[in-house]
Design an enzyme around this catalytic site. Structure first.
Site, PDB file in Angstrom:
ATOM      1  N   ALA A   6      35.499  37.620  39.795  1.00  0.00           N
ATOM      2  CA  ALA A   6      36.761  38.268  39.449  1.00  0.00           C
ATOM      3  C   ALA A   6      36.679  38.730  38.006  1.00  0.00           C
ATOM      4  O   ALA A   6      35.845  38.225  37.237  1.00  0.00           O
ATOM      5  CB  ALA A   6      37.896  37.272  39.614  1.00  0.00           C
TER       6      ALA A   6
ATOM      7  N   GLU B  91      31.763  35.032  46.858  1.00  0.00           N
ATOM      8  CA  GLU B  91      32.809  34.954  47.893  1.00  0.00           C
ATOM      9  C   GLU B  91      32.853  36.245  48.706  1.00  0.00           C
ATOM     10  O   GLU B  91      33.025  36.219  49.929  1.00  0.00           O
ATOM     11  CB  GLU B  91      34.166  34.666  47.232  1.00  0.00           C
TER      12      GLU B  91
ATOM     13  N   GLU C  60      33.171  28.920  38.860  1.00  0.00           N
ATOM     14  CA  GLU C  60      34.572  28.895  38.432  1.00  0.00           C
ATOM     15  C   GLU C  60      34.945  27.635  37.653  1.00  0.00           C
ATOM     16  O   GLU C  60      35.791  27.661  36.776  1.00  0.00           O
ATOM     17  CB  GLU C  60      35.490  29.043  39.662  1.00  0.00           C
TER      18      GLU C  60
ATOM     19  N   GLY D  30      33.661  35.212  42.543  1.00  0.00           N
ATOM     20  CA  GLY D  30      34.163  36.157  43.532  1.00  0.00           C
ATOM     21  C   GLY D  30      33.056  37.025  44.122  1.00  0.00           C
ATOM     22  O   GLY D  30      33.193  37.524  45.242  1.00  0.00           O
TER      23      GLY D  30
HETATM   24  N1  3HC Z   1      34.943  39.249  34.049  1.00  0.00           N
HETATM   25  C1  3HC Z   1      35.114  40.015  32.965  1.00  0.00           C
HETATM   26  N2  3HC Z   1      34.140  40.217  32.042  1.00  0.00           N
HETATM   27  C2  3HC Z   1      32.965  39.616  32.259  1.00  0.00           C
HETATM   28  C3  3HC Z   1      32.728  38.799  33.381  1.00  0.00           C
HETATM   29  C4  3HC Z   1      33.773  38.641  34.314  1.00  0.00           C
HETATM   30  N3  3HC Z   1      33.632  37.914  35.432  1.00  0.00           N
HETATM   31  N4  3HC Z   1      31.464  38.333  33.311  1.00  0.00           N
HETATM   32  C5  3HC Z   1      30.925  38.839  32.187  1.00  0.00           C
HETATM   33  N5  3HC Z   1      31.839  39.617  31.561  1.00  0.00           N
HETATM   34  C6  3HC Z   1      31.627  40.410  30.329  1.00  0.00           C
HETATM   35  C7  3HC Z   1      31.345  39.546  29.118  1.00  0.00           C
HETATM   36  O1  3HC Z   1      32.549  39.150  28.499  1.00  0.00           O
HETATM   37  C8  3HC Z   1      30.525  40.485  28.260  1.00  0.00           C
HETATM   38  O2  3HC Z   1      31.437  41.359  27.657  1.00  0.00           O
HETATM   39  P1  3HC Z   1      31.115  41.984  26.208  1.00  0.00           P
HETATM   40  O3  3HC Z   1      29.856  42.773  26.367  1.00  0.00           O
HETATM   41  O4  3HC Z   1      32.311  42.786  25.898  1.00  0.00           O
HETATM   42  O5  3HC Z   1      30.927  40.801  25.296  1.00  0.00           O
HETATM   43  C9  3HC Z   1      29.730  41.283  29.288  1.00  0.00           C
HETATM   44  O6  3HC Z   1      30.436  41.162  30.523  1.00  0.00           O
HETATM   45  C10 3HC Z   1      28.314  40.794  29.486  1.00  0.00           C
HETATM   46  O7  3HC Z   1      28.362  39.385  29.745  1.00  0.00           O
HETATM   47  P2  3HC Z   1      27.297  38.385  29.105  1.00  0.00           P
HETATM   48  O8  3HC Z   1      27.144  38.667  27.660  1.00  0.00           O
HETATM   49  O9  3HC Z   1      27.706  37.026  29.512  1.00  0.00           O
HETATM   50  O10 3HC Z   1      25.979  38.864  29.852  1.00  0.00           O
HETATM   51  P3  3HC Z   1      24.767  38.015  30.376  1.00  0.00           P
HETATM   52  O11 3HC Z   1      23.833  38.996  30.955  1.00  0.00           O
HETATM   53  O12 3HC Z   1      24.287  37.075  29.328  1.00  0.00           O
HETATM   54  O13 3HC Z   1      25.350  37.082  31.547  1.00  0.00           O
HETATM   55  C11 3HC Z   1      26.617  36.588  33.542  1.00  0.00           C
HETATM   56  C12 3HC Z   1      25.818  37.652  32.743  1.00  0.00           C
HETATM   57  C13 3HC Z   1      25.678  35.470  33.978  1.00  0.00           C
HETATM   58  C14 3HC Z   1      27.208  37.287  34.736  1.00  0.00           C
HETATM   59  C15 3HC Z   1      27.716  36.001  32.647  1.00  0.00           C
HETATM   60  O14 3HC Z   1      28.437  37.051  32.072  1.00  0.00           O
HETATM   61  C16 3HC Z   1      28.699  35.127  33.375  1.00  0.00           C
HETATM   62  O15 3HC Z   1      28.426  33.975  33.587  1.00  0.00           O
HETATM   63  N6  3HC Z   1      29.871  35.681  33.741  1.00  0.00           N
HETATM   64  C17 3HC Z   1      30.948  34.924  34.309  1.00  0.00           C
HETATM   65  C18 3HC Z   1      30.674  34.502  35.741  1.00  0.00           C
HETATM   66  C19 3HC Z   1      31.862  33.756  36.280  1.00  0.00           C
HETATM   67  O16 3HC Z   1      32.303  32.779  35.715  1.00  0.00           O
HETATM   68  N7  3HC Z   1      32.370  34.207  37.420  1.00  0.00           N
HETATM   69  C20 3HC Z   1      33.539  33.625  38.011  1.00  0.00           C
HETATM   70  C21 3HC Z   1      34.746  34.391  37.612  1.00  0.00           C
HETATM   71  S1  3HC Z   1      36.248  33.704  38.204  1.00  0.00           S
HETATM   72  C22 3HC Z   1      36.298  34.171  39.822  1.00  0.00           C
HETATM   73  O17 3HC Z   1      35.428  34.839  40.311  1.00  0.00           O
HETATM   74  C23 3HC Z   1      37.521  33.735  40.564  1.00  0.00           C
HETATM   75  C24 3HC Z   1      37.375  33.924  42.028  1.00  0.00           C
HETATM   76  O18 3HC Z   1      36.934  32.761  42.622  1.00  0.00           O
HETATM   77  C25 3HC Z   1      38.672  34.321  42.652  1.00  0.00           C
END
Ligand code: 3HC
Length: 717
Positions: free
Chosen positions: A62, A104, A124, A101
């Protein structure tokens, strides 16, 4: 631009999720998916649908920024229900990251094809959340509740091969690129059509979730109760996976949704989202010219093969960078090498590193006693005893031998970077790289710029830190930098609380209940009390005698009690097991008596507030002086280097959450009660009055600040 790009080729519709950089499922993407799916369903020429991510990745979940606001339609579970209900086969093609997500979405598709390099997982929990679009209901149906709990509670992803073995993906595509994946998905789609195969919907599978022994859940709860203390997400995750095993799918989904919303709106999730973005922002240095390039660092030298030097060497070697350690003699080198070998053996035995990776890293670490051998290294990190004279002598030597363009870094945790740099004729190449112990494990790297550190030097160490898997934060140059300067105040106030009526174990328990993994005194006993005693003795002559000073730590050291390593410190030790010691209580009471203090009961709440306010007041000064660029940088340092509970967001987030006016009032009260040491930071006083947050008060690039600040004019080399 967030779009779903639609293409069509021989009976198959390809829907490409395009929302750089990570293809997060923002509202526009969810809406685009619904529209594209409907179109493909209605088009009789389309017989199968492939969902793939643009560029190098599938979907990282998400859009985390949207989680802080009321969610917009179409809701994610509804989008997934629509995909799953399609009668045409839908194939998810996975590469890069399929997280949260993203996974998912893939689980709602009828098939999954992936590159071996993909990372699939449900992280998450690291945001104080649970998977809220069916992850807790569909994953157990595919892999069973035990493995699902393992993945969801750890948040750790698995690669394509592991996902294939677990049954999360149906087939691995050959190759390594997005084009290879597309080709693999195309072939798979045609095979499905030719065989007229119909997938069993994941939501309809029951074999892995029926007749599950309820003891599985009770066991996990009781084994982890201490570890999860104070945190909300874990218990809800267990409850949801349990629901997947006891309720029909639709009811399980409703249960998950309810729990997801409760977590999404919690202060813990807000705090962890703050840390997520602050960690990413911290690596961006305000004021650094856009065209400045980080130097490539292909070889590193470390001066010193002690605990820190060894840990730093491992951190570089683990990232594939060759390291040469320099010591005074062969014996010191051999001792250092033995510790490194032992650390790798432990990691392999624990399963946290493969035997191959450990063996490869070890081959990258070499030792020597001659500075001439490291002259060609791109970076040298000095990691010797904390003595200005020794460090200056080393930097003079380094200046004489290192090639032009090499970066000269010091791992000092408190000393003046400018004084060290002045020992060289190239202060622009000198910078602090403060690692935290154990340096091969701890994520934080507090880089410290001196007055003359060049933009290129700063950019290079910030970028290199990320390459070796660290979270870099840039600090200005002052005593203790950001982390230790604040820690000094925190520890000082805990010591004063002892004099006023608390015991070390009460302070430790109160801080632990707040969420720190360890209280101040257990931490000091573990680190050893003798080093800081020596430092205090060295400063005794210049100490401001008008300032309150607690002699408790000195008195404990005078008894030869240096902490865990001597079997006694603040606590008594039986091996590693600490117990409260009546002798220390008597010692503290005698200090209170000597000072003419009447000891009074101190509440746990007062202990926590006093310790945290000490952090926040100093943090506000650090921010105003421009030593830190942003309040978030301070939080990143405390969460990743000092055990501040992530789910509380760091000291500055905590203060804003409590209300800066409330914190200011508390500090003002302490000022009236305790005197000068508690004078409220001017920035805090100002923000408390204006009602603004920290972002209104940070020194901006080019602001006057002190010449020690992180924003002072950045010199381009
Ligand atoms: N939403 C919004 N922005 C995100 C994002 C997300 N899910 N994931 C990464 N970004 C953004 C970062 O803030 C960063 O922004 P910036 O360039 O402005 O600083 C950019 O994308 C690049 O991210 P990273 O610097 O972290 O890039 P990496 O290549 O080092 O890592 C990654 C990539 C492994 C995908 C890492 O970004 C990450 O772990 N992201 C989060 C994953 C996550 O937690 N997903 C679950 C979200 S909650 C969800 O899905 C709820 C659902 O169950 C309903």
């Amino acid at each position: 631009m967030a779009t779903i790009d639609e293409t069509f080729d021989s009976n198959v519709a390809y829907l490409t999720i395009n929302n750089p950089p990570v293809n997060a499922l923002a509202t526009a993407i969810r809406a685009g998916l619904v529209a594209a799916i409907r179109k493909a369903a209605e088009n009789p020429a389309v017989k199968a649908i492939v969902i793939i991510g643009a560029d190098k990745t599938f979907v990282a979940g998400a859009d985390i920024r949207e989680l802080g606001k009321p969610l917009q339609r179409p809701f994610f579970p509804d989008v997934l229900a629509a995909i799953e209900a399609l009668t045409k086969p839908v194939i998810a093609a996975l590469h890069g990251n399929a997280l949260g997500g993203g996974l998912e979405l893939a689980l709602a598709c009828h098939y999954r094809v992936a590159l071996a390099s993909v990372k699939v997982g449900l992280p998450e929990v690291t945001l104080g959340l649970l998977p809220g679009a069916g992850g807790t209901q569909r994953l157990p149906r595919l892999v069973g509740p035990a493995k699902a709990l393992d993945m969801i509670l750890s948040g750790k992803p698995v690669d394509g091969r592991a996902a294939l073995l677990l049954g999360i993906v149906d087939e691995l595509a050959e190759g390594t690129t997005g084009a290879d994946l597309l080709q693999g998905a195309q072939t798979f789609a045609h095979k499905m059509l030719a065989e007229r195969r119909r997938a069993t919907l994941v939501s309809a599978r029951q074999d892995k979730v029926s007749a599950v022994d309820p003891a599985l859940f009770e066991d996990i709860r009781s084994k982890n109760a201490a570890k999860w203390r104070g945190q909300l997400a874990q218990e809800s995750i267990v409850a949801c996976v349990e629901a997947a095993c006891t309720l029909p799918f639709a009811e399980g989904m409703a249960f998950e949704r309810e729990r997801f919303f409760a977590l999404k709106d919690s202060s813990q999730c807000k705090a962890m989202r703050h840390v997520f973005f602050a960690e990413r922002e911290a690596s961006k240095v305000p004021g650094l010219p856009a065209d400045v390039k980080a130097r490539s660092v292909r070889s590193v030298a470390i001066i010193g093969a002690g605990t820190m030097g060894g840990g730093i060497a491992m951190a570089f070697a683990n990232a594939g960078i060759p390291v040469t350690q320099i010591e005074l003699g062969a014996e010191a080198l051999a001792n250092g090498r033995a510790i490194i070998e032992n650390n790798y053996a432990t990691s392999v035995a624990r399963g946290s590193m493969s035997r191959d990776k450990a063996a490869k890293a070890l081959t990258l670490i070499k030792g020597g006693t001659n500075y001439a051998d490291i002259a060609d290294c791109d970076l040298v990190v000095e990691a010797v005893f904390e003595s200005m004279d020794i460090k200056k002598a080393i930097f003079r030597k380094l200046d004489a031998v290192m090639k032009p363009g090499a970066i000269l870094a010091t791992n000092t945790s408190t000393l003046d970077i400018d004084e060290i740099a002045a020992a060289t004729k190239r202060p622009e190449a000198v910078i602090g790289t403060h690692f935290f112990s154990p340096a091969n494990v701890m994520k934080l790297q507090e880089n410290v710029r001196g007055a003359h550190s060049s933009a290129e030097t700063i950019a290079s160490v910030m970028s290199l830190a990320k390459k070796i898997g660290k979270i870099p934060v840039l600090s200005g140059n002052c005593e203790g930098f950001i982390g230790n300067r604040m820690l000094y105040n925190y520890v000082r106030e805990c010591d004063f609380l002892l004099e006023e009526g608390a015991t070390p174990w009460q302070v430790d328990n109160a801080l632990k209940a707040f969420g720190f993994p360890m209280g101040v005194y257990l931490m000091r006993d573990l680190a050893g009390l003798d080093v800081s005693w020596r430092v205090r003795k060295g400063r005794e002559a210049t100490r401001d005698m008008s300032e309150r000073y607690s002699p408790i730590a000195d008195r404990i050291c005078e008894l030869g009690r240096f902490g865990q390593k001597t079997g006694a410190g603040y606590y008594r030790y039986d091996g590693r097991t600490a117990s409260p010691d009546p002798k220390i209580e008597a010692l503290i009471e005698s200090v209170s008596r000597d000072q003419g203090r009447t000891r009074k009961p101190v509440s746990d709440e007062d202990i926590v507030m006093r310790a945290l306010c000490a952090l926040v007041n100093e943090g506000a000064k650090i921010l105003e002086e421009g030593i830190a660029s942003r309040a978030g940088d301070i939080d990143v340092i405390y969460v990743n280097g000092y055990g501040f509970p992530r789910y509380r967001g760091g000291p500055m987030f905590f203060a804003e959450h409590e209300g800066l006016a409330t914190i200011h009032a508390h500090i003002q009260r302490l000022y009236l009660e305790q005197g000068q040491l508690w004078k409220p930071a001017p920035l805090l006083a100002r923000l408390a009055k204006s009602g603004e947050g920290w972002s209104a008060g940070a020194a901006s690039p080019g602001s006057p600040g002190r010449n020690t600040g992180v924003h002072q004019a950045i010199v381009k080399q």
